[in-house]
Design a protein around this motif. Structure first.
Motif, mmCIF file in Angstrom:
data_model
loop_
_atom_site.group_PDB
_atom_site.id
_atom_site.type_symbol
_atom_site.label_atom_id
_atom_site.label_comp_id
_atom_site.label_asym_id
_atom_site.label_seq_id
_atom_site.Cartn_x
_atom_site.Cartn_y
_atom_site.Cartn_z
ATOM 1 N N ILE A 23 -21.051 41.639 56.609
ATOM 2 C CA ILE A 23 -19.885 41.869 57.458
ATOM 3 C C ILE A 23 -19.056 40.593 57.559
ATOM 4 O O ILE A 23 -17.827 40.621 57.473
ATOM 5 N N GLU A 24 -19.724 39.457 57.735
ATOM 6 C CA GLU A 24 -19.026 38.172 57.816
ATOM 7 C C GLU A 24 -18.243 37.882 56.541
ATOM 8 O O GLU A 24 -17.087 37.438 56.596
ATOM 9 N N ASP A 25 -18.853 38.127 55.385
ATOM 10 C CA ASP A 25 -18.160 37.924 54.103
ATOM 11 C C ASP A 25 -16.941 38.824 54.004
ATOM 12 O O ASP A 25 -15.864 38.404 53.559
ATOM 13 N N PHE A 26 -17.093 40.073 54.407
ATOM 14 C CA PHE A 26 -15.958 40.999 54.362
ATOM 15 C C PHE A 26 -14.832 40.525 55.280
ATOM 16 O O PHE A 26 -13.664 40.479 54.868
ATOM 17 N N LEU A 27 -15.154 40.185 56.518
ATOM 18 C CA LEU A 27 -14.116 39.771 57.466
ATOM 19 C C LEU A 27 -13.371 38.526 56.984
ATOM 20 O O LEU A 27 -12.155 38.418 57.141
ATOM 21 N N ALA A 28 -14.096 37.595 56.363
ATOM 22 C CA ALA A 28 -13.459 36.384 55.837
ATOM 23 C C ALA A 28 -12.485 36.739 54.713
ATOM 24 O O ALA A 28 -11.347 36.251 54.683
ATOM 25 N N ALA A 29 -12.915 37.601 53.789
ATOM 26 C CA ALA A 29 -12.043 38.005 52.685
ATOM 27 C C ALA A 29 -10.861 38.827 53.197
ATOM 28 O O ALA A 29 -9.726 38.680 52.723
ATOM 29 N N PRO A 58 -30.217 43.831 66.841
ATOM 30 C CA PRO A 58 -28.931 44.078 67.501
ATOM 31 C C PRO A 58 -28.049 44.970 66.635
ATOM 32 O O PRO A 58 -28.310 45.161 65.444
ATOM 33 N N MET A 59 -27.007 45.499 67.225
ATOM 34 C CA MET A 59 -26.022 46.265 66.471
ATOM 35 C C MET A 59 -25.335 45.307 65.496
ATOM 36 O O MET A 59 -25.057 44.168 65.849
ATOM 37 N N SER A 60 -25.028 45.761 64.305
ATOM 38 C CA SER A 60 -24.477 44.867 63.287
ATOM 39 C C SER A 60 -22.983 44.594 63.474
ATOM 40 O O SER A 60 -22.581 43.455 63.728
ATOM 41 N N TYR A 61 -22.141 45.609 63.335
ATOM 42 C CA TYR A 61 -20.692 45.376 63.426
ATOM 43 C C TYR A 61 -20.264 44.859 64.799
ATOM 44 O O TYR A 61 -19.521 43.877 64.878
ATOM 45 N N GLU A 67 -18.626 38.088 67.943
ATOM 46 C CA GLU A 67 -18.679 36.645 67.641
ATOM 47 C C GLU A 67 -17.319 36.135 67.177
ATOM 48 O O GLU A 67 -16.999 34.966 67.355
ATOM 49 N N GLU A 68 -16.504 37.035 66.598
ATOM 50 C CA GLU A 68 -15.147 36.689 66.148
ATOM 51 C C GLU A 68 -14.122 36.826 67.275
ATOM 52 O O GLU A 68 -12.944 36.558 67.081
ATOM 53 N N HIS A 180 -16.571 47.598 51.133
ATOM 54 C CA HIS A 180 -15.910 48.017 52.364
ATOM 55 C C HIS A 180 -14.615 48.707 51.937
ATOM 56 O O HIS A 180 -13.784 48.105 51.249
ATOM 57 N N PHE A 181 -14.484 49.970 52.314
ATOM 58 C CA PHE A 181 -13.304 50.760 51.989
ATOM 59 C C PHE A 181 -12.376 50.714 53.198
ATOM 60 O O PHE A 181 -12.784 51.073 54.310
ATOM 61 N N VAL A 182 -11.140 50.276 52.973
ATOM 62 C CA VAL A 182 -10.178 50.096 54.059
ATOM 63 C C VAL A 182 -9.090 51.153 53.940
ATOM 64 O O VAL A 182 -8.366 51.214 52.932
ATOM 65 N N PHE A 183 -8.980 51.974 54.957
ATOM 66 C CA PHE A 183 -7.937 52.993 55.039
ATOM 67 C C PHE A 183 -6.958 52.564 56.128
ATOM 68 O O PHE A 183 -7.353 51.976 57.137
ATOM 69 N N SER A 184 -5.687 52.869 55.924
ATOM 70 C CA SER A 184 -4.674 52.559 56.928
ATOM 71 C C SER A 184 -3.835 53.814 57.149
ATOM 72 O O SER A 184 -3.212 54.321 56.205
ATOM 73 N N LYS A 185 -3.852 54.304 58.362
ATOM 74 C CA LYS A 185 -3.152 55.556 58.673
ATOM 75 C C LYS A 185 -1.672 55.423 58.320
ATOM 76 O O LYS A 185 -0.990 54.517 58.788
ATOM 77 N N GLY A 186 -1.202 56.324 57.462
ATOM 78 C CA GLY A 186 0.197 56.305 57.043
ATOM 79 C C GLY A 186 0.460 55.497 55.785
ATOM 80 O O GLY A 186 1.581 55.477 55.281
ATOM 81 N N TYR A 187 -0.560 54.846 55.236
ATOM 82 C CA TYR A 187 -0.403 54.001 54.049
ATOM 83 C C TYR A 187 -0.087 54.871 52.836
ATOM 84 O O TYR A 187 -0.758 55.873 52.595
ATOM 85 N N GLU A 188 0.925 54.486 52.058
ATOM 86 C CA GLU A 188 1.340 55.310 50.918
ATOM 87 C C GLU A 188 1.350 54.565 49.589
ATOM 88 O O GLU A 188 1.645 55.167 48.557
ATOM 89 N N LEU A 189 1.050 53.280 49.576
ATOM 90 C CA LEU A 189 1.071 52.508 48.333
ATOM 91 C C LEU A 189 -0.260 52.639 47.601
ATOM 92 O O LEU A 189 -1.226 53.191 48.127
ATOM 93 N N ALA A 190 -0.318 52.091 46.400
ATOM 94 C CA ALA A 190 -1.571 52.089 45.643
ATOM 95 C C ALA A 190 -2.545 51.133 46.320
ATOM 96 O O ALA A 190 -2.147 50.077 46.828
ATOM 97 N N PRO A 191 -3.827 51.465 46.329
ATOM 98 C CA PRO A 191 -4.816 50.575 46.962
ATOM 99 C C PRO A 191 -5.006 49.294 46.158
ATOM 100 O O PRO A 191 -4.806 49.263 44.948
ATOM 101 N N GLU A 192 -5.394 48.237 46.868
ATOM 102 C CA GLU A 192 -5.703 46.959 46.235
ATOM 103 C C GLU A 192 -7.209 46.824 46.078
ATOM 104 O O GLU A 192 -7.980 47.385 46.859
ATOM 105 N N LEU A 193 -7.620 46.055 45.078
ATOM 106 C CA LEU A 193 -9.035 45.823 44.820
ATOM 107 C C LEU A 193 -9.338 44.341 44.961
ATOM 108 O O LEU A 193 -8.631 43.496 44.410
ATOM 109 N N PHE A 194 -10.371 44.015 45.711
ATOM 110 C CA PHE A 194 -10.813 42.635 45.900
ATOM 111 C C PHE A 194 -12.312 42.564 45.624
ATOM 112 O O PHE A 194 -13.043 43.500 45.928
ATOM 113 N N VAL A 195 -12.747 41.474 45.048
ATOM 114 C CA VAL A 195 -14.169 41.259 44.823
ATOM 115 C C VAL A 195 -14.571 40.071 45.666
ATOM 116 O O VAL A 195 -13.993 38.985 45.571
ATOM 117 N N ILE A 196 -15.572 40.261 46.512
ATOM 118 C CA ILE A 196 -16.046 39.207 47.404
ATOM 119 C C ILE A 196 -17.165 38.466 46.715
ATOM 120 O O ILE A 196 -18.139 39.075 46.273
#
Length: 196
Positions: A23-29, A58-61, A67-68, A180-196
């Motif tokens: 989760i920490e790696d994802f949030l940083a990226a 403990p709960m993860s997310y 902590e953030e 981690h798959f990120v959806f944004s309500k109303g988003y209409e563009l092509a999705p971006e790809l990132f490698v952490i």
């Protein structure tokens, strides 16, 4: 969720402990790529609807997000969870206009991931984020093709390091890659790809 030995050793309630480093790696990226549209300073409404946690862990997310500096509402269907609200089936909670969230983030049960995503999108504001940790192969299958054609996928953050979901065996990693798959309500563009 874990794919290792899933046919023979599935955890009760599909509960797996998501490693905090993942989760920490994802949030940083996510922050580095300027995709985090809400910051703790803005006091966003954040929900983890399958927060997990138990007597041992403990709960993860919620733990990492708090902590953030985020304040996180936590729900779980399991009565022994550390969530704020337990015994809550997320898919049965009606989406009310007054209860819209800025971000819903979780590691949902794999067999309900599509339903969790669709319901979460009903519960976030326009432009709100829905973030789901899933196996990378969630992108595949003919059955899910219609889902990918309609859902507002904004980005996929692929983890190059395979996680393990058993805290008692931290060096034992899963048999597949995760993202981690990120959806944004109303988003209409092509999705971006990132490698952490």
């Amino acid at each position: 969720m874990s794919s290792t030995n899933r046919r023979t050793q599935r955890n009760a309630d599909d509960y797996y402990v998501t490693p905090h480093w993942l989760i920490e790696d994802f949030l940083a990226a996510f922050a580095e790529n300027n995709m985090l549209v809400c910051s703790p300073d803005e006091d966003p409404r954040v929900l983890d609807p399958s927060a997990g946690g138990c007597e041992q862990y403990p709960m993860s997310y919620p733990t990492v997000l708090e902590e953030e500096g985020f304040i996180v509402e936590s729900w779980d269907i399991r009565e022994d969870s550390r969530a704020n609200l337990t015994g809550v089936n997320f898919l049965n909670v009606p989406s009310y206009e007054s209860r819209k969230y800025d971000m819903i983030i979780t590691n949902p049960p794999f067999n309900l991931a599509q339903e969790f995503t669709e319901h979460a999108l009903e519960m976030v504001k326009e432009g709100g984020l829905v973030i789901m940790l899933q196996r990378l192969n969630w992108l595949g299958s003919q059955k899910r093709k219609p889902m990918w054609q309609k859902l507002p996928l904004a980005a996929v953050y692929v983890h190059s390091k395979r996680p393990g979901f058993d805290p008692l065996k931290p060096s034992k990693t899963d048999s597949t890659e995760y993202a981690h798959f990120v959806f944004s309500k109303g988003y209409e563009l092509a999705p971006e790809l990132f490698v952490i």
